[in-house]
Motif scaffolding. Sequence first.
Motif, mmCIF file in Angstrom:
data_model
loop_
_atom_site.group_PDB
_atom_site.id
_atom_site.type_symbol
_atom_site.label_atom_id
_atom_site.label_comp_id
_atom_site.label_asym_id
_atom_site.label_seq_id
_atom_site.Cartn_x
_atom_site.Cartn_y
_atom_site.Cartn_z
ATOM 1 N N LEU A 1 13.164 5.453 1.484
ATOM 2 C CA LEU A 1 13.563 6.778 1.603
ATOM 3 C C LEU A 1 13.383 7.517 0.030
ATOM 4 N N VAL A 2 13.757 7.271 -1.060
ATOM 5 C CA VAL A 2 14.069 7.707 -2.233
ATOM 6 C C VAL A 2 12.153 6.906 -3.083
ATOM 7 N N ARG B 1 0.884 -1.110 0.385
ATOM 8 C CA ARG B 1 -0.005 0.126 0.007
ATOM 9 C C ARG B 1 0.831 1.158 -0.249
ATOM 10 N N THR B 2 2.324 1.129 0.801
ATOM 11 C CA THR B 2 2.555 2.373 0.720
ATOM 12 C C THR B 2 3.311 2.627 -0.342
ATOM 13 N N LEU B 3 3.675 1.753 -1.642
ATOM 14 C CA LEU B 3 4.660 2.214 -2.912
ATOM 15 C C LEU B 3 5.467 2.012 -2.563
ATOM 16 N N LEU B 4 6.247 1.535 -1.342
ATOM 17 C CA LEU B 4 7.813 1.495 -0.704
ATOM 18 C C LEU B 4 8.300 0.206 -1.911
ATOM 19 N N MET C 1 21.236 4.685 -8.527
ATOM 20 C CA MET C 1 21.345 3.683 -9.128
ATOM 21 C C MET C 1 20.246 2.980 -8.538
ATOM 22 N N TRP C 2 19.492 4.359 -6.737
ATOM 23 C CA TRP C 2 18.001 3.578 -6.882
ATOM 24 C C TRP C 2 17.224 4.505 -7.556
#
Length: 284
Positions: free
Chosen positions: A274-275, A14-17, A101-102
């Motif tokens: 975090l990104v 749900r958090t799309l992380l 890269m991330w």
Amino acid sequence: MPHRRSIGGPLSRRTLLTSGVAGLAATGLGLSTDSTTHQVEQRVSLAKNVSVERRYSEARKQHVDMVAIHPAGVSPRGLPVCLMLHGRFGDALDSVAGLPMWLSNSVAAGRIPPFTLLSVDGGPNNYWHRRPDDDAMSMLLEEVPRWLAERGLSRPIAAAGISMGGFGALVYARRRRELGEPLRAAGVVAPALHTNWREMRKRRAFTNEAEWTAIDPLRHVKSLGDLPVGVWCGNGDRFIDGTRRFIRLADPTYASTSPGRHNKTYFRKALPELVDFIGGHISP
């Protein structure tokens, strides 16, 4: 709807992380420069989506490196900007280890829209506040927007940081709101939040307790307003007590206190997430 916090467990869909598995292998990206006339330290190598520029900061009374990271294959012009503040005894070049890269991977996968991460030398031990003849916060608030405008980039609309940089990102977010220019998001990894003056005094970063308490994010949580905030900290980190107190007081949008310590191993797990958190909140 804002994402609610989830402490201790893995990030939900749900958090799309994301976990940024591909990024975890990027432990030593190398560095060359495409936009500066000074010699860049060669402790890392520079990807094509990274630029380093040397500027003189009147606020800091010295030259500083400004490192800009944008997604690979995307023009940086017009992209929203997120400040990325370095930790104690670090500098702007620290941001190059993994973040290019991330950021590129998440944008290429369509998880987040493109944006620029910007890091600037803020000093080794000033906690991003005013010291005699060295005012890193004024540099961020007044000079950085000018430097960005010269490059066709806009004023930062988000802030992030590790350790001392996390402390600084929360102070910056508060200052921007006080100026009537609130951010859209902030993300902090292992923020250097001390719970008492005895421990803070050992850092020799503040003249006295009164100066510290006037700035300490733990004493000014309400000043962040309804800003979406993401928080990561290893449960074996030396700043876990202060981070947990911040989580209780701020009820951030997302928080994780998963296993880990105050080291690069944990940071490389948290930073890809975090990104994606910043990217999920940076669009209008």
